[in-house]
Design a protein around this motif. Sequence first.
Motif, mmCIF file in Angstrom:
data_model
loop_
_atom_site.group_PDB
_atom_site.id
_atom_site.type_symbol
_atom_site.label_atom_id
_atom_site.label_comp_id
_atom_site.label_asym_id
_atom_site.label_seq_id
_atom_site.Cartn_x
_atom_site.Cartn_y
_atom_site.Cartn_z
ATOM 1 N N ASN A 332 0.784 -1.238 0.000
ATOM 2 C CA ASN A 332 0.000 0.000 0.000
ATOM 3 C C ASN A 332 0.816 1.290 0.000
ATOM 4 O O ASN A 332 0.252 2.375 0.130
ATOM 5 N N SER A 335 -0.041 4.633 -1.612
ATOM 6 C CA SER A 335 -1.046 5.534 -1.021
ATOM 7 C C SER A 335 -0.450 6.457 0.038
ATOM 8 O O SER A 335 -1.146 7.262 0.647
ATOM 9 N N THR A 339 2.232 11.574 -1.498
ATOM 10 C CA THR A 339 0.814 11.959 -1.513
ATOM 11 C C THR A 339 0.624 13.327 -0.882
ATOM 12 O O THR A 339 1.506 13.847 -0.196
ATOM 13 N N ASN A 362 -5.589 10.587 -8.180
ATOM 14 C CA ASN A 362 -5.915 9.352 -7.468
ATOM 15 C C ASN A 362 -6.339 9.727 -6.059
ATOM 16 O O ASN A 362 -5.616 10.453 -5.366
ATOM 17 N N TYR A 364 -6.885 7.972 -2.545
ATOM 18 C CA TYR A 364 -6.681 6.711 -1.835
ATOM 19 C C TYR A 364 -7.563 6.720 -0.594
ATOM 20 O O TYR A 364 -7.352 7.527 0.315
ATOM 21 N N LEU A 391 -6.179 -1.376 -3.862
ATOM 22 C CA LEU A 391 -4.749 -1.151 -4.097
ATOM 23 C C LEU A 391 -3.932 -2.439 -3.944
ATOM 24 O O LEU A 391 -3.021 -2.704 -4.715
ATOM 25 N N VAL A 422 -7.073 -0.220 1.374
ATOM 26 C CA VAL A 422 -7.008 1.020 0.577
ATOM 27 C C VAL A 422 -7.757 0.828 -0.741
ATOM 28 O O VAL A 422 -7.437 -0.070 -1.527
ATOM 29 N N VAL A 424 -8.672 2.610 -4.294
ATOM 30 C CA VAL A 424 -8.185 3.698 -5.155
ATOM 31 C C VAL A 424 -9.326 4.196 -6.039
ATOM 32 O O VAL A 424 -9.970 3.397 -6.723
#
Length: 431
Positions: A332, A335, A339, A362, A364, A391, A422, A424
């Motif tokens: 993951n 994510s 970010t 994206n 997450y 994800l 997670v 997406v």
Amino acid sequence: SCSPKQDKPEVKDEATLQHDQKMEWWREARFGMFIHWGLYAEPAGEWKGERIPGISEWIMARAGIPVKEYEKLAENFNPEKYDAEAWVKLAKFAGMKYIVITSKHHDGFAMFHSKASKYNIVDATPFDRDPLKELADECKKQGIRLGFYYSQAQDWHEPGGTYFNIEEGKPHWDKDMVREPLMNYINGKAVPQVKEILENYGGLDILWWDTPRGMTEEAALALQDVADNYPDLITNNRLYRPWPGDFSTPEQHVPPTGLDYDWEVCMTMNTSWGYQWYDENWKSAEDLIKMLVDIASKGGNLLLNVGPTAGGEFPKPSIERLKQMGVWMQKNGESIYGTSASPFFKLPWGRCTTKEVKGNTNLYLHVFDWPKDGLLTVPGLKARINDIYLLSNPKQHFAWKFEGDDLHIHAPSVIFDEINTVVVVKTKGKV
Ligand code: FHN
């Protein structure tokens, strides 16, 4: 809620651009390892058969140990099991992108070879190695960034160093300590040692100052002068108040809504920073992962601490947690790294991090609690959707529908991951 940003180009001046460039890797990294390692790992929270309350690296102050007596710890300090390669490997496995280690804590003992003070690990202990040199070499080899922590103000070993109740004008607990001016210590030890760490370890990425208790502007300027010779060096906000440094340092708590300025939460896995053999107050791996996610969703970094033993090993519970975090990060990590903060104020089921990918966004969605009806709602999302998937298993797609601006994701009644799933959401264009 989340509405399309206006495409107004931001105008940045040269200094801001340079600063952004310097901070780029740090902002992407999101997750680092703090290491508190020093002589205090030997008593490990206990002095003369008594457990000394509080964090273990403070034992000299808390138990009122005279300098000469504390110094004797060095005679037995011999961390033969120390293995820089293993430490760095584990940090990397956990998904950490940088390490910050105590080069000298408040006790004044240097964990590196110093010409400026004999009170260091090479000259004062039977351990004939420089562990920080070994660590620096390993970090280069394995490709991970490195920072040193340096306690610039408090130095309980030196007559000029400050100590915890100096501001109240109380005498040093060691009655034989004859006080000297702060600048004697700053010019005689702190400045030369900071020069040493910045010069002799292959170029540090971070210099992590600690609490400026008793600092003066004169002392801070002398140290800042040294750091200024290293334009790529990232420093925190603890050299001198109110100097901001490059990032701020909330300690042992996550700010409720994040901060405007770059920030990094430093956090222990149990209670103490330094090794304390009876400290069993461990946070679970699940809570630590959620903490990392929570911090990333607010735009900050997590510097998670390990307190190695006097033998030179990470405590087993720390190893277990780092491994569990690593297993999660390997699936993951996308994510977390690089970010930005969540565009949502609050989500009832968890957290959100975002990333721009080729002109699209994206989202997450970190699902801490699956809604009972299996319908994950993202409120107020004005966006077109390309795809929604898991994800950790991108073949698992989800159906969705909009109700007004509310996106409802249909989550089949399966638990996909043990910890923090997670989802997406790939949008068309920017959110
Ligand atoms: O007093 C220190 C403490 O021992 C520890 O090093 C932490 C880590 O941020 N800093 C000081 C307290 O703020």
